[in-house]
Design a protein around this motif. Structure first.
Motif, PDB file in Angstrom:
ATOM      1  N   VAL A  73       0.843  -1.194   0.000  1.00 11.89           N
ATOM      2  CA  VAL A  73       0.000   0.000   0.000  1.00 11.89           C
ATOM      3  C   VAL A  73       0.878   1.243   0.000  1.00 11.89           C
ATOM      4  N   GLN A  74       0.333   2.324  -0.531  1.00 18.28           N
ATOM      5  CA  GLN A  74       1.027   3.602  -0.532  1.00 18.28           C
ATOM      6  C   GLN A  74       0.834   4.258   0.838  1.00 18.28           C
ATOM      7  N   LEU A  75       1.927   4.637   1.476  1.00 12.74           N
ATOM      8  CA  LEU A  75       1.845   5.319   2.768  1.00 12.74           C
ATOM      9  C   LEU A  75       1.791   6.825   2.556  1.00 12.74           C
ATOM     10  N   GLN A  76       0.846   7.474   3.215  1.00  8.71           N
ATOM     11  CA  GLN A  76       0.799   8.934   3.193  1.00  8.71           C
ATOM     12  C   GLN A  76       1.915   9.449   4.100  1.00  8.71           C
ATOM     13  N   PRO A  77       2.547  10.559   3.749  1.00  6.43           N
ATOM     14  CA  PRO A  77       3.671  11.057   4.558  1.00  6.43           C
ATOM     15  C   PRO A  77       3.329  11.287   6.030  1.00  6.43           C
ATOM     16  N   GLY A  78       2.088  11.640   6.342  1.00  4.82           N
ATOM     17  CA  GLY A  78       1.729  11.954   7.719  1.00  4.82           C
ATOM     18  C   GLY A  78       1.049  10.827   8.471  1.00  4.82           C
ATOM     19  N   PHE A  79       1.170   9.575   8.007  1.00  4.43           N
ATOM     20  CA  PHE A  79       0.471   8.485   8.705  1.00  4.43           C
ATOM     21  C   PHE A  79       1.023   8.317  10.116  1.00  4.43           C
ATOM     22  N   HIS A  80       0.191   7.787  11.024  1.00  5.56           N
ATOM     23  CA  HIS A  80       0.614   7.591  12.409  1.00  5.56           C
ATOM     24  C   HIS A  80       0.814   6.125  12.767  1.00  5.56           C
ATOM     25  N   SER A  81      -0.124   5.255  12.333  1.00  6.10           N
ATOM     26  CA  SER A  81      -0.002   3.855  12.739  1.00  6.10           C
ATOM     27  C   SER A  81      -0.700   2.923  11.762  1.00  6.10           C
ATOM     28  N   ILE A  82      -0.263   1.689  11.806  1.00 11.67           N
ATOM     29  CA  ILE A  82      -0.869   0.601  11.051  1.00 11.67           C
ATOM     30  C   ILE A  82      -1.340  -0.404  12.091  1.00 11.67           C
ATOM     31  N   SER A  83      -2.616  -0.746  12.066  1.00 12.04           N
ATOM     32  CA  SER A  83      -3.172  -1.705  13.020  1.00 12.04           C
ATOM     33  C   SER A  83      -3.663  -2.923  12.258  1.00 12.04           C
ATOM     34  N   ILE A  84      -3.376  -4.092  12.821  1.00 19.04           N
ATOM     35  CA  ILE A  84      -3.852  -5.343  12.244  1.00 19.04           C
ATOM     36  C   ILE A  84      -4.740  -6.003  13.279  1.00 19.04           C
ATOM     37  N   TYR A  85      -6.021  -6.112  12.938  1.00 18.38           N
ATOM     38  CA  TYR A  85      -7.008  -6.721  13.819  1.00 18.38           C
ATOM     39  C   TYR A  85      -7.197  -8.170  13.407  1.00 18.38           C
ATOM     40  N   VAL A  86      -7.112  -9.077  14.371  1.00 21.93           N
ATOM     41  CA  VAL A  86      -7.401 -10.488  14.118  1.00 21.93           C
ATOM     42  C   VAL A  86      -8.843 -10.717  14.555  1.00 21.93           C
ATOM     43  N   MET A  87      -9.645 -11.157  13.615  1.00 20.40           N
ATOM     44  CA  MET A  87     -11.080 -11.312  13.822  1.00 20.40           C
ATOM     45  C   MET A  87     -11.472 -12.785  13.757  1.00 20.40           C
ATOM     46  N   ASP A  88     -12.623 -13.103  14.333  1.00 18.03           N
ATOM     47  CA  ASP A  88     -13.201 -14.449  14.263  1.00 18.03           C
ATOM     48  C   ASP A  88     -14.539 -14.315  13.546  1.00 18.03           C
ATOM     49  N   GLU A  89     -14.606 -14.863  12.336  1.00 20.95           N
ATOM     50  CA  GLU A  89     -15.833 -14.756  11.547  1.00 20.95           C
ATOM     51  C   GLU A  89     -16.935 -15.593  12.183  1.00 20.95           C
ATOM     52  N   ASP A  90     -18.117 -15.007  12.256  1.00 23.61           N
ATOM     53  CA  ASP A  90     -19.263 -15.685  12.856  1.00 23.61           C
ATOM     54  C   ASP A  90     -20.470 -15.512  11.944  1.00 23.61           C
ATOM     55  N   ALA A  91     -21.001 -16.612  11.448  1.00 19.71           N
ATOM     56  CA  ALA A  91     -22.110 -16.554  10.493  1.00 19.71           C
ATOM     57  C   ALA A  91     -23.415 -16.120  11.144  1.00 19.71           C
ATOM     58  N   LEU A  92     -23.577 -16.348  12.444  1.00 19.18           N
ATOM     59  CA  LEU A  92     -24.859 -16.092  13.101  1.00 19.18           C
ATOM     60  C   LEU A  92     -24.931 -14.758  13.834  1.00 19.18           C
ATOM     61  N   SER A  93     -23.783 -14.148  14.103  1.00 24.21           N
ATOM     62  CA  SER A  93     -23.790 -12.865  14.805  1.00 24.21           C
ATOM     63  C   SER A  93     -22.603 -12.030  14.320  1.00 24.21           C
ATOM     64  N   ARG A  94     -22.394 -10.920  15.000  1.00 22.56           N
ATOM     65  CA  ARG A  94     -21.293 -10.033  14.640  1.00 22.56           C
ATOM     66  C   ARG A  94     -19.960 -10.734  14.857  1.00 22.56           C
ATOM     67  N   ASP A  95     -19.005 -10.523  13.963  1.00 17.76           N
ATOM     68  CA  ASP A  95     -17.683 -11.128  14.101  1.00 17.76           C
ATOM     69  C   ASP A  95     -17.014 -10.637  15.378  1.00 17.76           C
ATOM     70  N   ASP A  96     -16.294 -11.537  16.042  1.00 17.22           N
ATOM     71  CA  ASP A  96     -15.597 -11.200  17.280  1.00 17.22           C
ATOM     72  C   ASP A  96     -14.198 -10.677  16.962  1.00 17.22           C
ATOM     73  N   ILE A  97     -13.734  -9.733  17.774  1.00 10.55           N
ATOM     74  CA  ILE A  97     -12.359  -9.249  17.667  1.00 10.55           C
ATOM     75  C   ILE A  97     -11.512 -10.081  18.624  1.00 10.55           C
ATOM     76  N   ILE A  98     -10.557 -10.814  18.085  1.00  7.61           N
ATOM     77  CA  ILE A  98      -9.681 -11.639  18.919  1.00  7.61           C
ATOM     78  C   ILE A  98      -8.623 -10.757  19.573  1.00  7.61           C
ATOM     79  N   GLY A  99      -8.091  -9.800  18.833  1.00  5.63           N
ATOM     80  CA  GLY A  99      -7.075  -8.890  19.346  1.00  5.63           C
ATOM     81  C   GLY A  99      -6.467  -8.109  18.203  1.00  5.63           C
ATOM     82  N   LYS A 100      -5.468  -7.284  18.519  1.00  6.25           N
ATOM     83  CA  LYS A 100      -4.832  -6.486  17.474  1.00  6.25           C
ATOM     84  C   LYS A 100      -3.367  -6.266  17.790  1.00  6.25           C
TER      85      LYS A 100
END
Length: 121
Positions: free
Chosen positions: A37-64
């Protein structure tokens, strides 16, 4: 069932830019996906969220994990290794880590970020 259906969402300064494929029924997913990806000169952070896909409800956030501009400055050639997941919700306990390889590539057209989301456990 004792397993998850994990995927990752990558955000730059809270803007979602990438979603990995879901790896079904595992606690040790392997992605092997690479994004640039192209980084903008003023970016502050990159976050990677690990999610748990759930077909019956909202996906859970495992952590980041969060990679800050300062961390990238400390590792000008990039970073490769395991990073522990941190909680997103303070009421949730988080266990796990993600294996990343992050490189900042400098070109005449600007800086680009190459992030390889390798695996998690």
């Amino acid at each position: 069932t004792g397993s998850s259906d994990p995927y990752c969402i990558v955000k730059i300064d809270d803007e979602a830019i990438i979603r990995t494929a879901t790896v079904w029924k595992t606690l040790s997913p392997f992605w092997g996906e690479e994004y640039e990806v192209q980084l903008q000169p003023g970016f502050h952070s990159i976050s990677i969220y690990v999610m748990d896909e759930d077909a019956l409800s909202r996906d859970d956030i495992i952590g980041k994990v969060c990679i800050t501009r300062d961390m990238l400055a400390e590792h000008p050639k990039g970073y490769s290794g395991w990073m522990s997941l941190s909680e997103v919700d303070p009421d949730e306990e988080v266990q796990g880590e993600i294996h990343l390889r992050v490189e900042v590539l400098g070109t005449q057209g600007g800086r680009r970020l190459r992030c390889s989301v390798l695996e998690a456990r």
